[in-house]
Scaffold this motif. Structure first.
Motif, PDB file in Angstrom:
ATOM      1  N   GLY A  34      16.359  51.333  46.046  1.00  0.00           N
ATOM      2  CA  GLY A  34      17.576  51.949  45.521  1.00  0.00           C
ATOM      3  C   GLY A  34      19.172  51.933  46.022  1.00  0.00           C
ATOM      4  O   GLY A  34      20.145  52.152  44.582  1.00  0.00           O
ATOM      5  N   VAL A  35      19.504  52.510  46.785  1.00  0.00           N
ATOM      6  CA  VAL A  35      20.731  52.123  46.999  1.00  0.00           C
ATOM      7  C   VAL A  35      21.275  50.828  47.044  1.00  0.00           C
ATOM      8  O   VAL A  35      22.380  50.924  46.760  1.00  0.00           O
ATOM      9  N   ARG A  36      20.909  49.842  47.232  1.00  0.00           N
ATOM     10  CA  ARG A  36      20.992  48.766  46.642  1.00  0.00           C
ATOM     11  C   ARG A  36      21.201  48.571  44.937  1.00  0.00           C
ATOM     12  O   ARG A  36      22.606  48.052  45.030  1.00  0.00           O
ATOM     13  N   MET A  37      20.511  48.817  44.440  1.00  0.00           N
ATOM     14  CA  MET A  37      20.960  49.087  42.989  1.00  0.00           C
ATOM     15  C   MET A  37      22.130  49.948  42.932  1.00  0.00           C
ATOM     16  O   MET A  37      23.324  49.420  41.953  1.00  0.00           O
ATOM     17  N   ALA A  38      21.756  50.758  43.225  1.00  0.00           N
ATOM     18  CA  ALA A  38      22.895  52.261  43.586  1.00  0.00           C
ATOM     19  C   ALA A  38      24.498  50.747  44.076  1.00  0.00           C
ATOM     20  O   ALA A  38      26.012  51.019  43.423  1.00  0.00           O
ATOM     21  N   CYS A  39      24.410  50.257  44.967  1.00  0.00           N
ATOM     22  CA  CYS A  39      26.049  49.752  45.068  1.00  0.00           C
ATOM     23  C   CYS A  39      26.088  48.407  44.495  1.00  0.00           C
ATOM     24  O   CYS A  39      27.173  48.080  43.641  1.00  0.00           O
ATOM     25  N   VAL A  40      25.055  47.751  43.709  1.00  0.00           N
ATOM     26  CA  VAL A  40      25.210  46.496  42.502  1.00  0.00           C
ATOM     27  C   VAL A  40      25.997  47.482  41.713  1.00  0.00           C
ATOM     28  O   VAL A  40      26.954  46.884  41.020  1.00  0.00           O
ATOM     29  N   VAL A  41      25.422  48.410  41.429  1.00  0.00           N
ATOM     30  CA  VAL A  41      26.275  49.488  39.813  1.00  0.00           C
ATOM     31  C   VAL A  41      27.656  49.859  39.845  1.00  0.00           C
ATOM     32  O   VAL A  41      28.376  49.712  38.817  1.00  0.00           O
ATOM     33  N   ALA A  42      27.788  50.001  41.243  1.00  0.00           N
ATOM     34  CA  ALA A  42      28.689  50.391  41.524  1.00  0.00           C
ATOM     35  C   ALA A  42      30.463  49.574  41.803  1.00  0.00           C
ATOM     36  O   ALA A  42      31.742  49.959  41.076  1.00  0.00           O
ATOM     37  N   GLY A  43      29.589  48.865  42.239  1.00  0.00           N
ATOM     38  CA  GLY A  43      30.512  47.520  42.192  1.00  0.00           C
ATOM     39  C   GLY A  43      30.852  46.567  40.840  1.00  0.00           C
ATOM     40  O   GLY A  43      31.666  46.636  40.231  1.00  0.00           O
ATOM     41  N   ALA A  44      29.718  46.699  39.840  1.00  0.00           N
ATOM     42  CA  ALA A  44      29.706  46.124  38.868  1.00  0.00           C
ATOM     43  C   ALA A  44      31.158  47.389  37.887  1.00  0.00           C
ATOM     44  O   ALA A  44      31.450  46.555  37.105  1.00  0.00           O
ATOM     45  N   ILE A  45      31.187  48.061  37.907  1.00  0.00           N
ATOM     46  CA  ILE A  45      31.740  50.043  37.291  1.00  0.00           C
ATOM     47  C   ILE A  45      32.901  49.222  38.095  1.00  0.00           C
ATOM     48  O   ILE A  45      34.321  49.350  36.947  1.00  0.00           O
ATOM     49  N   LEU A  46      33.168  49.348  38.949  1.00  0.00           N
ATOM     50  CA  LEU A  46      34.542  48.926  40.064  1.00  0.00           C
ATOM     51  C   LEU A  46      35.586  47.878  39.274  1.00  0.00           C
ATOM     52  O   LEU A  46      36.504  47.901  39.097  1.00  0.00           O
ATOM     53  N   VAL A  47      34.661  47.370  39.090  1.00  0.00           N
ATOM     54  CA  VAL A  47      35.276  45.385  38.986  1.00  0.00           C
ATOM     55  C   VAL A  47      35.713  45.976  37.321  1.00  0.00           C
ATOM     56  O   VAL A  47      36.601  45.411  36.750  1.00  0.00           O
ATOM     57  N   GLY A  48      34.776  46.638  36.191  1.00  0.00           N
ATOM     58  CA  GLY A  48      34.691  46.819  34.841  1.00  0.00           C
ATOM     59  C   GLY A  48      36.080  47.706  34.569  1.00  0.00           C
ATOM     60  O   GLY A  48      37.170  47.554  33.909  1.00  0.00           O
ATOM     61  N   VAL A  49      36.452  48.592  35.470  1.00  0.00           N
ATOM     62  CA  VAL A  49      37.835  49.446  35.364  1.00  0.00           C
ATOM     63  C   VAL A  49      38.582  49.184  36.259  1.00  0.00           C
ATOM     64  O   VAL A  49      39.537  49.926  35.956  1.00  0.00           O
ATOM     65  N   GLN A  50      38.643  47.841  36.903  1.00  0.00           N
ATOM     66  CA  GLN A  50      39.610  47.738  37.945  1.00  0.00           C
ATOM     67  C   GLN A  50      40.061  49.293  38.367  1.00  0.00           C
ATOM     68  O   GLN A  50      41.379  49.234  38.695  1.00  0.00           O
ATOM     69  N   ALA A  51      39.811  49.578  39.471  1.00  0.00           N
ATOM     70  CA  ALA A  51      40.069  51.026  40.303  1.00  0.00           C
ATOM     71  C   ALA A  51      40.756  50.113  41.279  1.00  0.00           C
ATOM     72  O   ALA A  51      40.814  49.167  42.218  1.00  0.00           O
ATOM     73  N   PRO A  52      41.686  51.358  41.464  1.00  0.00           N
ATOM     74  CA  PRO A  52      42.625  51.311  42.566  1.00  0.00           C
ATOM     75  C   PRO A  52      41.870  50.661  43.982  1.00  0.00           C
ATOM     76  O   PRO A  52      40.341  51.569  44.079  1.00  0.00           O
ATOM     77  N   LEU A  53      42.149  50.337  44.855  1.00  0.00           N
ATOM     78  CA  LEU A  53      41.816  50.325  46.233  1.00  0.00           C
ATOM     79  C   LEU A  53      40.540  49.287  45.933  1.00  0.00           C
ATOM     80  O   LEU A  53      39.431  49.434  46.475  1.00  0.00           O
ATOM     81  N   LEU A  54      40.254  48.191  44.522  1.00  0.00           N
ATOM     82  CA  LEU A  54      39.176  47.415  44.780  1.00  0.00           C
ATOM     83  C   LEU A  54      39.082  46.516  46.071  1.00  0.00           C
ATOM     84  O   LEU A  54      37.410  46.433  46.446  1.00  0.00           O
ATOM     85  N   TRP A  55      39.761  46.256  46.788  1.00  0.00           N
ATOM     86  CA  TRP A  55      40.058  45.228  48.247  1.00  0.00           C
ATOM     87  C   TRP A  55      39.022  45.770  48.802  1.00  0.00           C
ATOM     88  O   TRP A  55      38.806  45.006  49.824  1.00  0.00           O
ATOM     89  N   LEU A  56      38.787  47.267  48.659  1.00  0.00           N
ATOM     90  CA  LEU A  56      38.271  47.969  50.034  1.00  0.00           C
ATOM     91  C   LEU A  56      36.701  48.177  49.653  1.00  0.00           C
ATOM     92  O   LEU A  56      35.770  48.331  49.863  1.00  0.00           O
ATOM     93  N   TRP A  57      36.809  48.956  48.034  1.00  0.00           N
ATOM     94  CA  TRP A  57      35.052  48.768  47.928  1.00  0.00           C
ATOM     95  C   TRP A  57      34.731  48.202  47.811  1.00  0.00           C
ATOM     96  O   TRP A  57      33.631  48.177  47.575  1.00  0.00           O
ATOM     97  N   LEU A  58      34.905  46.235  47.090  1.00  0.00           N
ATOM     98  CA  LEU A  58      33.977  44.827  47.075  1.00  0.00           C
ATOM     99  C   LEU A  58      33.264  45.170  48.120  1.00  0.00           C
ATOM    100  O   LEU A  58      32.160  44.297  48.061  1.00  0.00           O
ATOM    101  N   PRO A  59      34.175  44.598  49.331  1.00  0.00           N
ATOM    102  CA  PRO A  59      33.196  44.169  50.735  1.00  0.00           C
ATOM    103  C   PRO A  59      32.244  45.303  50.406  1.00  0.00           C
ATOM    104  O   PRO A  59      31.201  44.865  51.108  1.00  0.00           O
ATOM    105  N   LEU A  60      32.582  46.396  50.563  1.00  0.00           N
ATOM    106  CA  LEU A  60      31.681  47.402  51.545  1.00  0.00           C
ATOM    107  C   LEU A  60      30.399  47.738  50.245  1.00  0.00           C
ATOM    108  O   LEU A  60      28.946  48.139  50.423  1.00  0.00           O
TER     109      LEU A  60
END
Length: 118
Positions: A34-60
């Motif tokens: 479930g935590v893994r799925m949350a990481c997948v969804v969070a990564g997809a959302i961050l890329v979709g909205v082009q969040a600030p500090l994307l270079w930090l959040w995507l590797p995490l």
């Protein structure tokens, strides 16, 4: 190894049943996935909205997506360690001077002597 008759069996020393161990390992696996799925969804959302500090959040998020399944499988297949007393005599030779555990010496258990001659 045969259990000696003088050693009491305590219910508090009993190991958990196989079913309980399996259920806890399954729950741990589902939570980690479930935590893994949350990481997948969070990564997809961050890329979709082009969040600030994307270079930090995507590797995490990527580390979470890669490491968590590996750890989940390792922990799901993990069993509790075997009891020490099962393997103690196989790897440690007994000394001749050493008294076995749970034995009483003559001083610790004095015998009552009844003298028949007056």
């Amino acid at each position: 190894m045969k259990r000696q008759a003088y050693q009491p069996i305590l219910i508090t020393d009993a190991a958990r049943s196989q079913g309980d161990q399996l259920n806890s390992r399954q729950r741990r696996y589902v939570v980690m996935m479930g935590v893994r799925m949350a990481c997948v969804v969070a990564g997809a959302i961050l890329v979709g909205v082009q969040a600030p500090l994307l270079w930090l959040w995507l590797p995490l998020c990527g580390l979470g997506m890669v490491l968590i399944p590996w750890l989940a499988v390792l922990l799901a297949n993990d069993r509790p360690p075997k009891e020490e007393h099962r393997l103690a005599n196989r790897f440690r030779p007994t000394q001749r001077d050493e008294t076995p555990p749970m034995t009483l010496t003559a001083e610790a258990h004095p015998h009552k002597v009844i003298d028949v001659d007056p």
